[in-house]
Design a protein around this motif. Structure first.
Motif, PDB file in Angstrom:
ATOM      1  N   ARG A  17       7.841  19.580 -42.067  1.00 35.78           N
ATOM      2  CA  ARG A  17       8.007  18.249 -41.480  1.00 35.78           C
ATOM      3  C   ARG A  17       9.039  18.278 -40.350  1.00 35.78           C
ATOM      4  NH1 ARG A  17       5.620  13.699 -39.913  1.00 35.78           N
ATOM      5  NH2 ARG A  17       7.064  11.952 -40.010  1.00 35.78           N
ATOM      6  N   ARG A  18      10.124  18.997 -40.556  1.00 35.29           N
ATOM      7  CA  ARG A  18      11.161  19.098 -39.518  1.00 35.29           C
ATOM      8  C   ARG A  18      10.568  19.691 -38.249  1.00 35.29           C
ATOM      9  NH1 ARG A  18      13.891  23.175 -37.732  1.00 35.29           N
ATOM     10  NH2 ARG A  18      13.537  24.555 -39.494  1.00 35.29           N
ATOM     11  N   GLN A  19       9.775  20.740 -38.405  1.00 32.08           N
ATOM     12  CA  GLN A  19       9.160  21.387 -37.246  1.00 32.08           C
ATOM     13  C   GLN A  19       8.114  20.476 -36.590  1.00 32.08           C
ATOM     14  OE1 GLN A  19       7.930  25.099 -39.053  1.00 32.08           O
ATOM     15  NE2 GLN A  19       9.851  26.104 -38.503  1.00 32.08           N
ATOM     16  N   GLN A  25      17.415  22.316 -37.651  1.00 30.73           N
ATOM     17  CA  GLN A  25      18.116  22.159 -38.924  1.00 30.73           C
ATOM     18  C   GLN A  25      19.426  21.416 -38.702  1.00 30.73           C
ATOM     19  OE1 GLN A  25      18.737  25.967 -40.770  1.00 30.73           O
ATOM     20  NE2 GLN A  25      16.717  25.987 -41.704  1.00 30.73           N
ATOM     21  N   GLU A  26      20.082  21.719 -37.602  1.00 28.52           N
ATOM     22  CA  GLU A  26      21.367  21.087 -37.304  1.00 28.52           C
ATOM     23  C   GLU A  26      21.219  19.572 -37.144  1.00 28.52           C
ATOM     24  OE1 GLU A  26      25.229  21.818 -34.447  1.00 28.52           O
ATOM     25  OE2 GLU A  26      23.285  22.574 -33.782  1.00 28.52           O
ATOM     26  N   GLN A  27      20.178  19.133 -36.447  1.00 26.91           N
ATOM     27  CA  GLN A  27      19.957  17.696 -36.261  1.00 26.91           C
ATOM     28  C   GLN A  27      19.716  16.996 -37.598  1.00 26.91           C
ATOM     29  OE1 GLN A  27      16.710  18.418 -33.483  1.00 26.91           O
ATOM     30  NE2 GLN A  27      17.713  17.073 -31.980  1.00 26.91           N
ATOM     31  N   VAL A  28      18.893  17.601 -38.445  1.00 26.77           N
ATOM     32  CA  VAL A  28      18.587  16.996 -39.742  1.00 26.77           C
ATOM     33  C   VAL A  28      19.840  16.974 -40.607  1.00 26.77           C
ATOM     34  CG1 VAL A  28      17.214  17.185 -41.851  1.00 26.77           C
ATOM     35  CG2 VAL A  28      16.152  17.628 -39.626  1.00 26.77           C
ATOM     36  N   ALA A  29      20.558  18.077 -40.637  1.00 24.51           N
ATOM     37  CA  ALA A  29      21.776  18.149 -41.449  1.00 24.51           C
ATOM     38  C   ALA A  29      22.786  17.095 -41.009  1.00 24.51           C
ATOM     39  CB  ALA A  29      22.383  19.545 -41.372  1.00 24.51           C
ATOM     40  N   LEU A  30      22.978  16.964 -39.714  1.00 20.22           N
ATOM     41  CA  LEU A  30      23.941  15.992 -39.189  1.00 20.22           C
ATOM     42  C   LEU A  30      23.531  14.573 -39.575  1.00 20.22           C
ATOM     43  CD1 LEU A  30      26.476  15.578 -37.408  1.00 20.22           C
ATOM     44  CD2 LEU A  30      24.929  15.380 -35.467  1.00 20.22           C
ATOM     45  N   ASP A  31      22.265  14.235 -39.357  1.00 19.09           N
ATOM     46  CA  ASP A  31      21.792  12.881 -39.662  1.00 19.09           C
ATOM     47  C   ASP A  31      21.773  12.593 -41.163  1.00 19.09           C
ATOM     48  OD1 ASP A  31      21.524  12.435 -36.956  1.00 19.09           O
ATOM     49  OD2 ASP A  31      19.338  12.634 -36.940  1.00 19.09           O
ATOM     50  N   ALA A  32      21.537  13.618 -41.979  1.00 23.18           N
ATOM     51  CA  ALA A  32      21.515  13.448 -43.432  1.00 23.18           C
ATOM     52  C   ALA A  32      22.913  13.589 -44.045  1.00 23.18           C
ATOM     53  CB  ALA A  32      20.562  14.458 -44.069  1.00 23.18           C
ATOM     54  N   GLU A  33      23.892  13.893 -43.193  1.00 21.03           N
ATOM     55  CA  GLU A  33      25.281  14.047 -43.631  1.00 21.03           C
ATOM     56  C   GLU A  33      25.445  15.147 -44.674  1.00 21.03           C
ATOM     57  OE1 GLU A  33      26.678  10.165 -44.766  1.00 21.03           O
ATOM     58  OE2 GLU A  33      26.387   9.359 -42.758  1.00 21.03           O
ATOM     59  N   ASN A  48      19.400  23.900 -54.753  1.00 20.71           N
ATOM     60  CA  ASN A  48      18.765  22.884 -55.582  1.00 20.71           C
ATOM     61  C   ASN A  48      19.413  21.541 -55.238  1.00 20.71           C
ATOM     62  OD1 ASN A  48      17.205  21.757 -57.582  1.00 20.71           O
ATOM     63  ND2 ASN A  48      18.589  22.328 -59.226  1.00 20.71           N
ATOM     64  N   PRO A  49      18.876  20.835 -54.237  1.00 26.85           N
ATOM     65  CA  PRO A  49      19.513  19.609 -53.777  1.00 26.85           C
ATOM     66  C   PRO A  49      19.421  18.484 -54.804  1.00 26.85           C
ATOM     67  CG  PRO A  49      17.410  19.883 -52.700  1.00 26.85           C
ATOM     68  CD  PRO A  49      17.649  21.135 -53.494  1.00 26.85           C
ATOM     69  N   SER A  50      20.421  17.623 -54.795  1.00 24.26           N
ATOM     70  CA  SER A  50      20.407  16.459 -55.676  1.00 24.26           C
ATOM     71  C   SER A  50      19.368  15.456 -55.182  1.00 24.26           C
ATOM     72  CB  SER A  50      21.787  15.796 -55.693  1.00 24.26           C
ATOM     73  OG  SER A  50      22.037  15.159 -54.448  1.00 24.26           O
ATOM     74  N   LEU A  51      19.071  14.510 -56.018  1.00 22.35           N
ATOM     75  CA  LEU A  51      18.129  13.454 -55.657  1.00 22.35           C
ATOM     76  C   LEU A  51      18.631  12.689 -54.432  1.00 22.35           C
ATOM     77  CD1 LEU A  51      15.645  11.736 -56.202  1.00 22.35           C
ATOM     78  CD2 LEU A  51      17.010  10.411 -57.818  1.00 22.35           C
ATOM     79  N   LEU A  52      19.919  12.400 -54.388  1.00 23.28           N
ATOM     80  CA  LEU A  52      20.463  11.650 -53.259  1.00 23.28           C
ATOM     81  C   LEU A  52      20.339  12.428 -51.956  1.00 23.28           C
ATOM     82  CD1 LEU A  52      23.605  10.018 -54.898  1.00 23.28           C
ATOM     83  CD2 LEU A  52      21.362   8.998 -54.457  1.00 23.28           C
ATOM     84  N   VAL A  53      20.542  13.738 -52.003  1.00 21.32           N
ATOM     85  CA  VAL A  53      20.381  14.565 -50.803  1.00 21.32           C
ATOM     86  C   VAL A  53      18.914  14.567 -50.382  1.00 21.32           C
ATOM     87  CG1 VAL A  53      20.474  16.934 -49.909  1.00 21.32           C
ATOM     88  CG2 VAL A  53      22.429  15.974 -51.146  1.00 21.32           C
ATOM     89  N   LEU A  54      18.001  14.691 -51.339  1.00 22.13           N
ATOM     90  CA  LEU A  54      16.568  14.669 -50.996  1.00 22.13           C
ATOM     91  C   LEU A  54      16.179  13.351 -50.335  1.00 22.13           C
ATOM     92  CD1 LEU A  54      14.739  16.353 -54.003  1.00 22.13           C
ATOM     93  CD2 LEU A  54      15.147  17.266 -51.722  1.00 22.13           C
ATOM     94  N   VAL A  55      16.715  12.259 -50.826  1.00 21.57           N
ATOM     95  CA  VAL A  55      16.403  10.953 -50.239  1.00 21.57           C
ATOM     96  C   VAL A  55      16.952  10.861 -48.821  1.00 21.57           C
ATOM     97  CG1 VAL A  55      16.852   8.464 -50.415  1.00 21.57           C
ATOM     98  CG2 VAL A  55      16.179   9.766 -52.443  1.00 21.57           C
ATOM     99  N   ARG A  56      18.160  11.353 -48.599  1.00 23.31           N
ATOM    100  CA  ARG A  56      18.738  11.315 -47.251  1.00 23.31           C
ATOM    101  C   ARG A  56      17.929  12.176 -46.286  1.00 23.31           C
ATOM    102  NH1 ARG A  56      24.478  11.985 -49.473  1.00 23.31           N
ATOM    103  NH2 ARG A  56      24.477  13.900 -48.296  1.00 23.31           N
ATOM    104  N   VAL A  57      17.537  13.372 -46.728  1.00 25.72           N
ATOM    105  CA  VAL A  57      16.733  14.253 -45.867  1.00 25.72           C
ATOM    106  C   VAL A  57      15.368  13.614 -45.601  1.00 25.72           C
ATOM    107  CG1 VAL A  57      15.573  16.494 -45.728  1.00 25.72           C
ATOM    108  CG2 VAL A  57      17.943  16.363 -46.532  1.00 25.72           C
ATOM    109  N   ALA A  58      14.744  13.064 -46.635  1.00 26.66           N
ATOM    110  CA  ALA A  58      13.440  12.406 -46.459  1.00 26.66           C
ATOM    111  C   ALA A  58      13.541  11.260 -45.458  1.00 26.66           C
ATOM    112  CB  ALA A  58      12.925  11.892 -47.805  1.00 26.66           C
ATOM    113  N   THR A  59      14.610  10.504 -45.524  1.00 25.82           N
ATOM    114  CA  THR A  59      14.805   9.390 -44.595  1.00 25.82           C
ATOM    115  C   THR A  59      14.882   9.895 -43.158  1.00 25.82           C
ATOM    116  OG1 THR A  59      15.919   8.088 -46.301  1.00 25.82           O
ATOM    117  CG2 THR A  59      16.327   7.453 -44.010  1.00 25.82           C
ATOM    118  N   VAL A  60      15.638  10.959 -42.944  1.00 24.44           N
ATOM    119  CA  VAL A  60      15.747  11.539 -41.602  1.00 24.44           C
ATOM    120  C   VAL A  60      14.381  12.024 -41.125  1.00 24.44           C
ATOM    121  CG1 VAL A  60      16.745  13.448 -40.261  1.00 24.44           C
ATOM    122  CG2 VAL A  60      18.175  12.176 -41.870  1.00 24.44           C
TER     123      VAL A  60
END
Length: 75
Positions: A17-19, A25-33, A48-60
């Motif tokens: 999806r990112r591609q 990766q840097e843009q997604v990481a920055l926006d997902a904090e 193994n990301p937490s649920l909250l991290v997955l939600v932040r990445v999905a939002t980005v």
């Protein structure tokens, strides 16, 4: 299904999806904090990301969180 398999599925879905969106990766990481190295580990199936991290990445990535967990269809 082994936990490693799920990490690989999640990482692969995030990378694809990112591609598709033309993001680094840097843009997604920055926006997902999240840390850039953590983002890379998620995409490689090593973290193994937490649920909250997955939600932040999905939002980005403009995805529903459930989309990150979908198994890819066999070709």
């Amino acid at each position: 299904m082994a936990m490693q398999d799920w990490r690989a599925i999640v990482g692969g879905n995030i990378r694809r999806r990112r591609q598709e969106l033309g993001l680094t990766q840097e843009q997604v990481a920055l926006d997902a904090e999240i840390d850039l190295t953590y983002m890379g580990g998620i995409e490689r199936g090593k973290r193994n990301p937490s649920l909250l991290v997955l939600v932040r990445v999905a939002t980005v990535l403009r995805l529903a969180p459930a989309e990150i967990l979908k198994k890819p269809e066999a070709d």
